[in-house]
Design a protein around this motif. Structure first.
Motif, PDB file in Angstrom:
ATOM      1  N   PHE A   1       1.058  -0.989   0.046  1.00 43.21           N
ATOM      2  CA  PHE A   1       0.028   0.415   0.354  1.00 43.21           C
ATOM      3  C   PHE A   1       0.996   0.739  -0.533  1.00 43.21           C
ATOM      4  O   PHE A   1       0.827   2.378  -1.005  1.00 43.21           O
ATOM      5  CB  PHE A   1      -1.073  -0.109   1.387  1.00 43.21           C
ATOM      6  N   PHE A   2       2.085   1.041   0.646  1.00 47.29           N
ATOM      7  CA  PHE A   2       2.932   2.504   0.718  1.00 47.29           C
ATOM      8  C   PHE A   2       3.372   2.334  -0.032  1.00 47.29           C
ATOM      9  O   PHE A   2       3.249   4.192  -0.772  1.00 47.29           O
ATOM     10  CB  PHE A   2       4.064   2.087   2.023  1.00 47.29           C
ATOM     11  N   LEU A   3       4.206   1.884  -0.773  1.00 43.71           N
ATOM     12  CA  LEU A   3       5.353   1.683  -2.064  1.00 43.71           C
ATOM     13  C   LEU A   3       3.652   2.228  -3.061  1.00 43.71           C
ATOM     14  O   LEU A   3       4.787   3.010  -3.736  1.00 43.71           O
ATOM     15  CB  LEU A   3       5.873   0.073  -2.243  1.00 43.71           C
TER      16      LEU A   3
ATOM     17  N   PHE B   1       1.493   3.971  -2.945  1.00 46.08           N
ATOM     18  CA  PHE B   1       0.945   5.617  -3.087  1.00 46.08           C
ATOM     19  C   PHE B   1       2.165   6.484  -3.233  1.00 46.08           C
ATOM     20  O   PHE B   1       1.673   7.587  -3.689  1.00 46.08           O
ATOM     21  CB  PHE B   1       0.291   5.915  -1.721  1.00 46.08           C
ATOM     22  N   VAL B   2       3.523   5.915  -2.886  1.00 43.53           N
ATOM     23  CA  VAL B   2       4.522   6.454  -2.641  1.00 43.53           C
ATOM     24  C   VAL B   2       4.715   6.634  -4.753  1.00 43.53           C
ATOM     25  O   VAL B   2       4.851   7.907  -4.877  1.00 43.53           O
ATOM     26  CB  VAL B   2       5.689   6.200  -2.153  1.00 43.53           C
ATOM     27  N   GLY B   3       4.425   5.312  -5.325  1.00 38.81           N
ATOM     28  CA  GLY B   3       4.971   6.102  -6.863  1.00 38.81           C
ATOM     29  C   GLY B   3       3.843   6.360  -7.495  1.00 38.81           C
ATOM     30  O   GLY B   3       4.304   7.217  -8.371  1.00 38.81           O
ATOM     31  N   LEU B   4       2.737   6.329  -7.595  1.00 38.45           N
ATOM     32  CA  LEU B   4       2.012   7.225  -8.132  1.00 38.45           C
ATOM     33  C   LEU B   4       1.979   8.591  -7.358  1.00 38.45           C
ATOM     34  O   LEU B   4       1.842   9.316  -8.553  1.00 38.45           O
ATOM     35  CB  LEU B   4       0.500   6.657  -7.288  1.00 38.45           C
ATOM     36  N   PHE B   5       2.617   9.056  -6.042  1.00 35.55           N
ATOM     37  CA  PHE B   5       3.161  10.689  -6.020  1.00 35.55           C
ATOM     38  C   PHE B   5       4.284  10.973  -6.626  1.00 35.55           C
ATOM     39  O   PHE B   5       4.440  11.714  -6.931  1.00 35.55           O
ATOM     40  CB  PHE B   5       3.628  10.202  -4.460  1.00 35.55           C
ATOM     41  N   TRP B   6       5.490  10.005  -7.086  1.00 31.31           N
ATOM     42  CA  TRP B   6       6.509  10.621  -6.955  1.00 31.31           C
ATOM     43  C   TRP B   6       6.252  11.122  -9.264  1.00 31.31           C
ATOM     44  O   TRP B   6       6.327  10.889  -9.642  1.00 31.31           O
ATOM     45  CB  TRP B   6       7.178   9.426  -7.418  1.00 31.31           C
TER      46      TRP B   6
END
Length: 61
Positions: free
Chosen positions: A26-28, A30-35
């Protein structure tokens, strides 16, 4: 219902790793999407914004 599930989950060896893996995925994501959002080219974003507004005649050309 929860007691039934909890009772069966306690009998599985190593089950405590699954919530950690789920949180990590989940965290990875959304971090990827944010990036991706902050590094996407502005021309690409502008082109995607205008797709719903194009008429069918414009798409055939």
């Amino acid at each position: 219902m929860f007691k039934f599930v909890k009772g069966h989950m306690e009998t599985i060896a190593g089950v405590e790793i699954f919530p950690i893996i789920s949180l990590l995925i989940f965290f990875l994501f959304f971090v990827g999407l944010f990036w991706w959002v902050f590094t996407a080219k502005k021309d690409y974003i502008k082109n995607m914004e205008e797709i719903p507004l194009e008429s069918e005649k414009d798409q055939l050309l």
